[in-house]
Design a protein around this motif. Structure first.
Motif, PDB file in Angstrom:
ATOM      1  N   ARG A 121      36.482  45.773  30.331  1.00  0.00           N
ATOM      2  CA  ARG A 121      37.060  45.968  29.217  1.00  0.00           C
ATOM      3  C   ARG A 121      38.333  44.058  29.975  1.00  0.00           C
ATOM      4  N   ASN A 122      39.348  44.087  29.285  1.00  0.00           N
ATOM      5  CA  ASN A 122      40.186  43.267  29.590  1.00  0.00           C
ATOM      6  C   ASN A 122      41.414  43.547  30.101  1.00  0.00           C
ATOM      7  N   ASN A 123      41.903  43.212  30.452  1.00  0.00           N
ATOM      8  CA  ASN A 123      43.374  43.224  31.432  1.00  0.00           C
ATOM      9  C   ASN A 123      44.078  44.363  30.786  1.00  0.00           C
ATOM     10  N   GLU A 124      44.361  43.942  29.577  1.00  0.00           N
ATOM     11  CA  GLU A 124      44.912  44.959  29.058  1.00  0.00           C
ATOM     12  C   GLU A 124      44.499  45.687  28.734  1.00  0.00           C
ATOM     13  N   GLU A 125      43.823  46.457  27.944  1.00  0.00           N
ATOM     14  CA  GLU A 125      42.764  47.788  28.429  1.00  0.00           C
ATOM     15  C   GLU A 125      42.993  48.318  29.792  1.00  0.00           C
ATOM     16  N   ILE A 126      42.480  47.468  30.838  1.00  0.00           N
ATOM     17  CA  ILE A 126      42.617  48.179  32.376  1.00  0.00           C
ATOM     18  C   ILE A 126      43.672  48.309  32.670  1.00  0.00           C
ATOM     19  N   GLN A 127      44.971  47.678  32.127  1.00  0.00           N
ATOM     20  CA  GLN A 127      46.015  48.280  32.824  1.00  0.00           C
ATOM     21  C   GLN A 127      46.852  49.809  32.492  1.00  0.00           C
ATOM     22  N   GLN A 128      45.777  49.437  30.641  1.00  0.00           N
ATOM     23  CA  GLN A 128      46.344  51.010  30.096  1.00  0.00           C
ATOM     24  C   GLN A 128      45.971  52.403  30.822  1.00  0.00           C
ATOM     25  N   ILE A 129      43.940  51.286  31.472  1.00  0.00           N
ATOM     26  CA  ILE A 129      43.587  52.861  31.626  1.00  0.00           C
ATOM     27  C   ILE A 129      44.332  53.392  33.217  1.00  0.00           C
ATOM     28  N   VAL A 130      44.515  52.471  33.895  1.00  0.00           N
ATOM     29  CA  VAL A 130      44.909  52.764  35.153  1.00  0.00           C
ATOM     30  C   VAL A 130      46.060  53.126  35.141  1.00  0.00           C
ATOM     31  N   ALA A 131      47.225  53.552  34.163  1.00  0.00           N
ATOM     32  CA  ALA A 131      48.562  54.153  34.105  1.00  0.00           C
ATOM     33  C   ALA A 131      47.842  55.211  33.663  1.00  0.00           C
ATOM     34  N   ALA A 132      46.777  55.476  32.608  1.00  0.00           N
ATOM     35  CA  ALA A 132      47.073  56.879  31.781  1.00  0.00           C
ATOM     36  C   ALA A 132      45.718  57.936  33.263  1.00  0.00           C
ATOM     37  N   TYR A 133      45.331  57.268  34.113  1.00  0.00           N
ATOM     38  CA  TYR A 133      44.348  58.152  35.109  1.00  0.00           C
ATOM     39  C   TYR A 133      45.405  58.721  35.700  1.00  0.00           C
ATOM     40  N   LYS A 134      46.813  57.578  36.826  1.00  0.00           N
ATOM     41  CA  LYS A 134      47.557  57.879  37.177  1.00  0.00           C
ATOM     42  C   LYS A 134      48.538  59.009  36.711  1.00  0.00           C
ATOM     43  N   GLU A 135      48.680  59.277  35.192  1.00  0.00           N
ATOM     44  CA  GLU A 135      49.774  59.939  34.447  1.00  0.00           C
ATOM     45  C   GLU A 135      48.755  61.307  34.573  1.00  0.00           C
ATOM     46  N   ASP A 136      47.302  61.211  33.740  1.00  0.00           N
ATOM     47  CA  ASP A 136      46.197  62.599  33.719  1.00  0.00           C
ATOM     48  C   ASP A 136      45.443  63.393  35.040  1.00  0.00           C
ATOM     49  N   PHE A 137      45.661  62.250  35.836  1.00  0.00           N
ATOM     50  CA  PHE A 137      44.812  63.017  37.446  1.00  0.00           C
ATOM     51  C   PHE A 137      46.010  62.945  38.452  1.00  0.00           C
ATOM     52  N   ASP A 138      47.131  62.482  38.230  1.00  0.00           N
ATOM     53  CA  ASP A 138      47.889  62.265  39.928  1.00  0.00           C
ATOM     54  C   ASP A 138      47.320  61.821  40.331  1.00  0.00           C
ATOM     55  N   SER A 139      46.337  61.256  40.048  1.00  0.00           N
ATOM     56  CA  SER A 139      45.620  59.582  41.902  1.00  0.00           C
ATOM     57  C   SER A 139      45.533  59.193  41.040  1.00  0.00           C
ATOM     58  N   ASN A 140      45.952  57.669  41.866  1.00  0.00           N
ATOM     59  CA  ASN A 140      45.459  56.504  41.546  1.00  0.00           C
ATOM     60  C   ASN A 140      43.770  56.052  42.277  1.00  0.00           C
ATOM     61  N   LEU A 141      43.267  55.370  40.742  1.00  0.00           N
ATOM     62  CA  LEU A 141      42.432  54.485  40.770  1.00  0.00           C
ATOM     63  C   LEU A 141      41.655  54.048  41.445  1.00  0.00           C
ATOM     64  N   ASN A 164      44.146  41.458  35.939  1.00  0.00           N
ATOM     65  CA  ASN A 164      44.455  40.215  36.521  1.00  0.00           C
ATOM     66  C   ASN A 164      44.230  38.672  36.615  1.00  0.00           C
ATOM     67  N   ARG A 165      42.849  39.628  35.374  1.00  0.00           N
ATOM     68  CA  ARG A 165      42.126  38.212  35.360  1.00  0.00           C
ATOM     69  C   ARG A 165      42.225  36.975  34.787  1.00  0.00           C
ATOM     70  N   ASP A 166      42.673  36.272  35.361  1.00  0.00           N
ATOM     71  CA  ASP A 166      43.591  34.415  34.150  1.00  0.00           C
ATOM     72  C   ASP A 166      42.727  35.090  33.171  1.00  0.00           C
ATOM     73  N   GLU A 167      43.936  34.291  31.832  1.00  0.00           N
ATOM     74  CA  GLU A 167      43.639  34.048  30.674  1.00  0.00           C
ATOM     75  C   GLU A 167      43.549  33.029  29.644  1.00  0.00           C
ATOM     76  N   GLY A 168      43.620  31.741  30.800  1.00  0.00           N
ATOM     77  CA  GLY A 168      43.578  30.416  30.711  1.00  0.00           C
ATOM     78  C   GLY A 168      42.117  29.661  30.088  1.00  0.00           C
ATOM     79  N   GLU A 169      42.499  28.758  29.614  1.00  0.00           N
ATOM     80  CA  GLU A 169      41.346  27.854  28.881  1.00  0.00           C
ATOM     81  C   GLU A 169      40.282  27.284  29.902  1.00  0.00           C
ATOM     82  N   ALA A 170      39.279  27.161  29.629  1.00  0.00           N
ATOM     83  CA  ALA A 170      38.660  26.438  30.619  1.00  0.00           C
ATOM     84  C   ALA A 170      39.003  25.100  31.405  1.00  0.00           C
ATOM     85  N   ASP A 171      38.441  24.561  32.645  1.00  0.00           N
ATOM     86  CA  ASP A 171      38.884  23.494  33.303  1.00  0.00           C
ATOM     87  C   ASP A 171      37.571  22.620  33.868  1.00  0.00           C
ATOM     88  N   PRO A 172      37.573  22.303  32.449  1.00  0.00           N
ATOM     89  CA  PRO A 172      36.055  21.311  32.871  1.00  0.00           C
ATOM     90  C   PRO A 172      35.470  20.788  34.090  1.00  0.00           C
TER      91      PRO A 172
END
Length: 323
Positions: A121-141, A164-172
């Protein structure tokens, strides 16, 4: 992480044309009303609507019928078909959160589920999962991962769950340095500096890592995934290999997951269900292509040969035909 270098990804399930949430809700209610349940109608509706449309059906069902659709389906269905239909009704972030919770809180820890979800999963998806986990299970992933895993495997998962993975372009230039650092941490070292592998593979952007992999091949004439196989073991090897595979080609990673779920004696229905549900609207078209290229058989044919009943029929609809 999205697959880079394999073109735009796309799913096999899209918004259903001429969609009417109230009509679908009433049709589903009639399918479950009276003596017996018409599983074919349930399958035809829910497996051919997008997840957003299914959420509208859930609301319409409660509005028009005055009952909870998921509860009614659970009371009428059973087995893997019930699990699959209920999974389709969860929004993607809540479904991933549930899978992670079950993996951590069930009998023992299902490390394979943790690896699959957090490595792909990408950064945004993981952040949404963490929030849903907290809301649905009242627990910290993160805290649950910390208490249920250990050592370097734990460190990788905690790093990934930050989203929090960097989302920039490659630095050769930096990519060359990172490739050398990985070489010095593994193949060219007495012992393995696992921390260096974690720091680079869990924080650098996908485009940058692709360049790192190319530079690593130049330095060592070995694919980084092969080096991980020889330098690491157990769960750490599994999660680092999964990261590398997803960076290279996410659909190919899931094609391999599906193949492994169906090969040999018995079928891993849980993995098959999870991958088909979670990728149907994301990159199933590319997964099917990768599956056929690598295993010389269509995903449709494998599903038909390894599953049965309504479970098979639903998976076939999510697969969207034989090609």
């Amino acid at each position: 992480m999205a697959a880079k270098g394999v073109g735009r990804t796309s799913g096999t399930i899209h918004d259903y044309p001429d969609f009417d949430a109230n009509q679908d809700a009433e049709t589903l209610h009639k399918a479950m009303k009276g003596f017996g349940t018409d599983e074919d109608i349930i399958l035809d509706i829910l497996a051919q609507r997008s997840n957003d449309q299914r959420q509208q059906i859930i609301l319409a069902y409660k509005t028009v019928i005055g009952k909870d659709l998921v509860d009614d389906l659970k009371s009428e269905l059973s087995g893997t078909f019930e699990s699959l239909i209920v999974a389709l009704l969860l929004p993607p972030d809540r479904y991933d959160a549930k899978e992670l919770y079950d993996a951590l809180k069930g009998a023992g820890t299902s490390e394979d589920v943790l690896v699959e979800i957090l490595a792909s999963r990408n950064n945004e998806e993981i952040q949404q999962i963490v929030a849903a986990y907290k809301e649905d299970f009242d627990s910290n992933l993160e805290e649950d991962i910390d208490s249920d895993t250990s050592s370097y495997f734990q460190r990788v998962l905690i790093s990934l769950v930050q989203g929090n993975r960097d989302e920039g372009e490659a630095d050769p230039c930096q990519a060359e340095d990172d490739a050398k650092a990985l070489y010095e941490a593994g193949e060219n070292a007495w012992g393995t500096d696992e921390g260096r592998f974690i720091a680079i593979l869990c924080s650098k952007s996908v485009p940058h890592l692709l360049t790192v992999f190319e530079e690593y091949q130049k330095i060592n004439d070995i694919d980084l995934e092969d080096s991980i196989g020889s330098e690491c073991s157990g769960n750490l090897q599994c999660v680092l290999s999964a990261i590398v595979k997803c960076v290279k080609n996410t659909p190919a990673y899931f094609a391999e997951k599906l193949y492994n779920a169906m090969k040999g004696a018995g079928t891993d229905d849980h993995t098959l269900l999870r991958v088909m549900v979670s990728r149907a609207e994301v990159d199933m078209v590319q997964i099917k292509a990768a599956y056929k290229e690598k295993y010389e058989e269509s995903l449709h044919s494998s599903i038909v040969g390894d599953t049965g009943g309504d479970f098979k029929d639903t998976l076939v609809k999510l697969c969207a035909g034989d090609d």
